[in-house]
Scaffold this active site. Structure first.
Site, PDB file in Angstrom:
ATOM      1  N   HIS A 147       0.804  -1.225   0.000  1.00  0.00           N
ATOM      2  CA  HIS A 147       0.000   0.000   0.000  1.00  0.00           C
ATOM      3  C   HIS A 147       0.842   1.284   0.000  1.00  0.00           C
ATOM      4  O   HIS A 147       0.564   2.229   0.735  1.00  0.00           O
ATOM      5  CB  HIS A 147      -0.957   0.003   1.198  1.00  0.00           C
ATOM      6  N   HIS A 221      -9.725   1.972   0.625  1.00  0.00           N
ATOM      7  CA  HIS A 221      -9.657   0.805   1.504  1.00  0.00           C
ATOM      8  C   HIS A 221     -10.768   0.841   2.564  1.00  0.00           C
ATOM      9  O   HIS A 221     -10.538   0.476   3.719  1.00  0.00           O
ATOM     10  CB  HIS A 221      -8.276   0.762   2.165  1.00  0.00           C
ATOM     11  N   GLU A 359     -11.544  -3.629  -2.727  1.00  0.00           N
ATOM     12  CA  GLU A 359     -10.619  -2.612  -3.219  1.00  0.00           C
ATOM     13  C   GLU A 359     -10.428  -2.776  -4.723  1.00  0.00           C
ATOM     14  O   GLU A 359      -9.826  -3.741  -5.178  1.00  0.00           O
ATOM     15  CB  GLU A 359      -9.258  -2.768  -2.529  1.00  0.00           C
TER      16      GLU A 359
HETATM   17  C1  BGC Z   1      -4.561  -6.576   2.072  1.00  0.00           C
HETATM   18  C2  BGC Z   1      -4.375  -7.320   3.360  1.00  0.00           C
HETATM   19  C3  BGC Z   1      -3.793  -6.369   4.350  1.00  0.00           C
HETATM   20  C4  BGC Z   1      -4.736  -5.215   4.505  1.00  0.00           C
HETATM   21  C5  BGC Z   1      -4.163  -4.204   5.438  1.00  0.00           C
HETATM   22  C6  BGC Z   1      -5.477  -5.427   2.294  1.00  0.00           C
HETATM   23  O1  BGC Z   1      -5.612  -4.693   1.141  1.00  0.00           O
HETATM   24  O2  BGC Z   1      -5.092  -7.414   1.071  1.00  0.00           O
HETATM   25  O3  BGC Z   1      -3.494  -8.407   3.193  1.00  0.00           O
HETATM   26  O4  BGC Z   1      -3.582  -6.977   5.583  1.00  0.00           O
HETATM   27  O5  BGC Z   1      -4.919  -4.598   3.270  1.00  0.00           O
HETATM   28  O6  BGC Z   1      -5.155  -3.587   6.067  1.00  0.00           O
END
Ligand code: BGC
Length: 394
Positions: A147, A221, A359
């Site tokens: 991310h 998210h 997402e």
């Molecule tokens: C991921 C997860 C991760 C989470 C974090 C998601 O987009 O797929 O693996 O733990 O984000 O909050």
């Protein structure tokens, strides 16, 4: 959507809002009546630990949905939608303070960038040059960059302005990520519009331009729990994914590069399935993810807005459709959430699988996966992406 910028801190129908109880001191009110005039109300939310002021926008939609959004990460802190009887509940996970987001944050309600999802070993090679990114995640003991790195777009205070166009209200967010930010090449200028329409559609429009070739994969998210924040797990929610294929992962949650059919597997959500129905099946992919934490390749690869997912919770009747121009979607069912995470409700914590995220994005690790659609943005081109979360009841 055409935009008209509106100036000032209190906009449109704040008088109506005060009379009908559309807003309270704590933010948007669950009692807000349908048919309220659309409005945007701005007030301080708090300060980051380095002293930056964080503003909160309350978007009151003409159709009854109300959102509290902050300029720190473009996070949706609270999201009130009506249930079948018209009663409004906050159906998203978040924190009441900036400190909550700064200390422990599973990216609640946040804009994500420069690159949503994982990049293997925090490395990619572009035009012959290898770039190194922060390693901020280690599923299966395999470090990766998740991310956007240590300080992704979720941790920026974005420049923000209220918007209004007809009966729609919104926010324009902009940020400039300097060349080399979190190891990524190029100065990236990003604009994100949030719109809340009278039809209870939250529309997100992303745009970005760069001065050097660079990977870009922006997403949102938000976590949903249609029974309400901190009201138990989401395993009974019924999910549909408009996707016949998914990208299997290794134990580090990095795609193997294959794209496989979901038919006959617990990953087949082409018809509605309760999330919990097959989550404990004897399946290596489910073991790697600790449940669902995977990327589905959407049937729509046209780059035009089309259905990606639908979510339904039968006791409240809440129903959501996710539409996107993106080619893939990550469905994450909160496997890393625990009862150690505080909720927004005083004295109440969240729980394991207490929320799920849908997402919209390009598939993980795309910069290292030649068979996946490219995520490389080059100078002169404009990154454009649209996602709509369409709220309703059934
Ligand atoms: C991921 C997860 C991760 C989470 C974090 C998601 O987009 O797929 O693996 O733990 O984000 O909050």
């Amino acid at each position: 959507m055409k935009k008209r910028m509106i100036r000032g801190t209190v906009l449109a129908c704040v008088a109506a809002a005060a009379v009908t109880g559309c807003t309270t001191d704590k933010g948007a009110s669950a009692e807000m009546s349908k048919g309220c005039e659309p409005s945007v109300v701005v007030k301080p939310f708090g300060k980051t630990k380095d002293g930056q002021l964080v503003q909160q926008y309350t978007l009151t939609g003409a159709g009854g949905v109300v959102m509290d959004v902050i300029d720190y990460g473009g996070k949706v802190v609270r999201l009130y939608t009506p249930d079948r009887s018209g009663a409004k509940t906050d159906i998203t996970l978040g924190f009441n303070t900036v400190g909550g987001y700064e200390t422990q944050d599973p990216y609640f309600g946040s804009l994500i960038g420069r690159f949503g999802n994982r990049i293997a070993s925090g490395k990619f090679t572009l035009d012959g040059k290898t770039y190194t990114l922060p390693l901020n995640n280690t599923p299966g003991d395999m470090p990766c960059s998740l991310h956007g790195g240590d300080k992704g777009f979720n941790a920026y205070v974005w420049h923000s302005e209220p918007l209004s166009e007809g009966k729609s209200v919104g926010i324009k967010f902009t940020v400039t990520s300097p060349d080399g930010d979190q190891g990524y090449p190029g100065k990236l200028d990003v604009t994100v519009h949030y719109w809340l329409t009278p039809e209870n559609v939250w529309r997100i429009e992303y745009e970005a331009v760069t001065d050097k070739a660079t990977p870009v994969n922006l997403t949102q998210h938000l976590y949903f729990n249609f029974k309400g924040e901190a009201e138990g797990s989401i395993l009974d929610h019924e999910l549909t994914l408009f996707a016949d294929r998914m990208t299997p992962v290794n134990k580090g949650l990095i795609p193997t590069g294959q794209i496989v059919p979901v038919k006959g597997t617990p990953f087949d959500f082409t018809t509605p399935w309760a999330i919990g129905a097959r989550i404990n099946a004897d399946n290596e992919q489910l073991r790697f993810g600790g449940g669902y934490d995977h990327n589905w390749v959407l049937n729509n690869q046209s780059g035009k807005l089309a259905p990606a997912a639908a979510l339904y919770e039968k006791t409240t009747g809440r129903y959501l459709e996710v539409w996107t121009s993106e080619p893939a979607i990550q469905f994450y069912c909160g496997n890393f959430l625990t009862d150690q995470v505080p909720s927004k409700k005083p004295g109440k914590n969240l729980c394991y699988r207490g929320g799920l995220a849908l997402e919209t994005q390009h598939s993980p690790d795309s910069p290292n996966q030649p068979s996946f659609p490219s995520t490389i943005l080059r100078p002169g081109a404009v990154y454009k992406s649209v996602t709509e979360y369409r709220f309703g009841v059934k």
